[in-house]
Design a protein around this motif. Structure first.
Motif, PDB file in Angstrom:
ATOM      1  N   GLY A  90       7.123   8.976  -4.060  1.00  0.00           N
ATOM      2  CA  GLY A  90       6.018   9.278  -4.071  1.00  0.00           C
ATOM      3  C   GLY A  90       6.081  10.850  -5.094  1.00  0.00           C
ATOM      4  N   SER A  91       7.157  11.525  -5.354  1.00  0.00           N
ATOM      5  CA  SER A  91       7.264  12.714  -5.797  1.00  0.00           C
ATOM      6  C   SER A  91       6.424  12.725  -7.818  1.00  0.00           C
TER       7      SER A  91
ATOM      8  N   PRO B 170      11.728   2.548  -1.179  1.00  0.00           N
ATOM      9  CA  PRO B 170      12.364   3.775  -1.084  1.00  0.00           C
ATOM     10  C   PRO B 170      12.132   4.342   0.114  1.00  0.00           C
ATOM     11  N   GLY B 171      10.567   5.119  -0.428  1.00  0.00           N
ATOM     12  CA  GLY B 171      10.265   5.954   1.210  1.00  0.00           C
ATOM     13  C   GLY B 171      11.127   6.271   2.047  1.00  0.00           C
ATOM     14  N   LEU B 172      10.816   4.794   2.601  1.00  0.00           N
ATOM     15  CA  LEU B 172      11.106   4.138   4.088  1.00  0.00           C
ATOM     16  C   LEU B 172      13.088   4.306   3.849  1.00  0.00           C
ATOM     17  N   ALA B 173      13.218   3.686   3.144  1.00  0.00           N
ATOM     18  CA  ALA B 173      15.489   3.750   2.995  1.00  0.00           C
ATOM     19  C   ALA B 173      15.238   5.493   3.188  1.00  0.00           C
ATOM     20  N   GLY B 174      14.877   6.446   1.988  1.00  0.00           N
ATOM     21  CA  GLY B 174      15.611   7.478   2.418  1.00  0.00           C
ATOM     22  C   GLY B 174      14.930   7.741   4.075  1.00  0.00           C
ATOM     23  N   LEU B 175      13.036   7.862   4.508  1.00  0.00           N
ATOM     24  CA  LEU B 175      13.198   8.632   6.165  1.00  0.00           C
ATOM     25  C   LEU B 175      14.498   7.416   6.803  1.00  0.00           C
TER      26      LEU B 175
ATOM     27  N   VAL C  42       4.549   9.686   0.452  1.00  0.00           N
ATOM     28  CA  VAL C  42       5.003   8.530  -0.249  1.00  0.00           C
ATOM     29  C   VAL C  42       4.089   7.892  -0.048  1.00  0.00           C
ATOM     30  N   ILE C  43       2.743   7.303   1.200  1.00  0.00           N
ATOM     31  CA  ILE C  43       2.351   6.561   1.044  1.00  0.00           C
ATOM     32  C   ILE C  43       0.660   6.185   0.287  1.00  0.00           C
ATOM     33  N   ALA C  44       0.376   7.967  -0.057  1.00  0.00           N
ATOM     34  CA  ALA C  44      -0.975   8.393  -0.936  1.00  0.00           C
ATOM     35  C   ALA C  44      -0.531   8.237  -2.349  1.00  0.00           C
TER      36      ALA C  44
ATOM     37  N   ILE D  69       5.883  11.633  10.422  1.00  0.00           N
ATOM     38  CA  ILE D  69       5.308  10.705   9.924  1.00  0.00           C
ATOM     39  C   ILE D  69       4.511  12.408   8.911  1.00  0.00           C
ATOM     40  N   PHE D  70       4.789  13.424   8.484  1.00  0.00           N
ATOM     41  CA  PHE D  70       4.618  13.615   7.417  1.00  0.00           C
ATOM     42  C   PHE D  70       4.560  13.171   5.789  1.00  0.00           C
ATOM     43  N   TRP D  71       6.353  12.609   6.691  1.00  0.00           N
ATOM     44  CA  TRP D  71       7.436  12.020   5.075  1.00  0.00           C
ATOM     45  C   TRP D  71       6.383  11.303   4.179  1.00  0.00           C
TER      46      TRP D  71
END
Length: 289
Positions: free
Chosen positions: A285-286, A197-202, A164-166, A158-160
């Motif tokens: 998101g970084s 991309p963030g979802l793939a990393g997760l 990303v979504i923010a 959830i935090f990850w």
């Protein structure tokens, strides 16, 4: 009077940096390469000459004996079921919860999100006894439900995804609402393609965590029928000595290396295939633009 600015030179990494990275890479890869090569050596040679490899002695005897002595196929099957089901739950519900925390305002949002983050600080061992008692009351000990549902949507996921979504611009969401798109439609049509991309990393991290999980499966699924791959590997030496009378240390070591090599290959292939997505997910998101 005009002046021209000389183009800035791109600094090249020092030779020392390359050497350090090469040494670090070799240090990480050496045990893996040794284990893979030793799995194809005759069992006595693993003990008598552990640091050498003679291609002329290449053999599959360790793998053949391992498949006969150890129910590793059952471990792969159980791990596959847990991996697909639990991974799907995580990758579906964690982004939804993160979307609510990142893009909605409601009473107690920061308090609830803080409570979610606090669970990250709790050691796994603290949660084992309450969870095990809960599984016993539900009658779920030695079932797939016990392996899958606890921790299916964890705080880190959830935090990850919230981070990303923010980074998704609010203007995109407002424009979709003006066009009459529903909230779930906004999430699936606007947010998901942006956070891919963030979802793939997760996804990579989730697969690795589920695949390597040992503590919870060995406690809640102790029967051989429900044992996951890591549990099978932990009892491998016992299974070998139990199924083969007079099995010596070299035989056990050879089959252990064979089983470890078989278990390593899926994760190794996965990471090599998805490393670009994993790196992009880490960076997602970084940087805000």
């Amino acid at each position: 009077m005009t002046s021209t600015l000389a183009p800035r030179r791109r600094e090249r990494p020092a030779v020392g940096s390359y050497l350090f990275l090469i040494v670090l890479t070799l240090a990480f890869l050496a045990p893996v390469v040794w284990a893979l090569l030793s799995a194809f050596k005759p069992a006595p040679s693993i003990i008598s000459a552990p640091l050498t490899f003679d291609p002329s002695t290449f053999t599959l005897a360790n793998f053949t004996a391992m498949f006969e002595d150890v129910p590793i196929g059952r471990g792969f099957f159980n791990t596959g079921i847990v991996l697909v089901t639990k991974g799907t739950i995580t990758l579906f519900f964690a982004p939804l919860a993160a979307y609510a925390f990142a893009k909605y305002s409601f009473v107690g949002k920061n308090l609830i999100f803080g409570a979610v983050l606090i669970t990250l600080m709790l050691p796994t061992i603290v949660l084992i006894v309450p969870l095990l008692l809960e599984m016993k009351l539900l009658g779920w000990v030695n079932t797939y439900q016990a392996l899958i549902l606890p921790g299916a949507v964890d705080a880190f996921a959830i935090f990850w995804m919230r981070q990303v979504i923010a980074a998704v611009p609010d203007e995109l969401l407002d424009a979709a609402r003006v066009d009459g798109c529903g909230e779930f439609g906004i999430f699936t049509r606007i947010v998901l393609p942006v956070i891919r991309p963030g979802l793939a990393g997760l996804a990579v991290l989730t697969i690795m965590n589920i695949y390597n999980d040992f503590v919870w499966p060995v406690i809640v699924a102790s029967s051989e029928r429900m044992a996951t791959l890591q549990v099978v590997l932990s009892t491998l030496a016992q299974n070998i000595t139990g199924n083969r009378i007079g099995a010596d240390y070299a035989t056990v070591t050879g089959e252990l290396l064979a089983a470890s090599s078989v278990a390593l290959v899926p994760l190794l292939v996965l990471f090599i295939a998805l490393q670009r997505h994993f790196i992009n997910g880490i960076l997602a998101g970084s940087v805000k633009g």
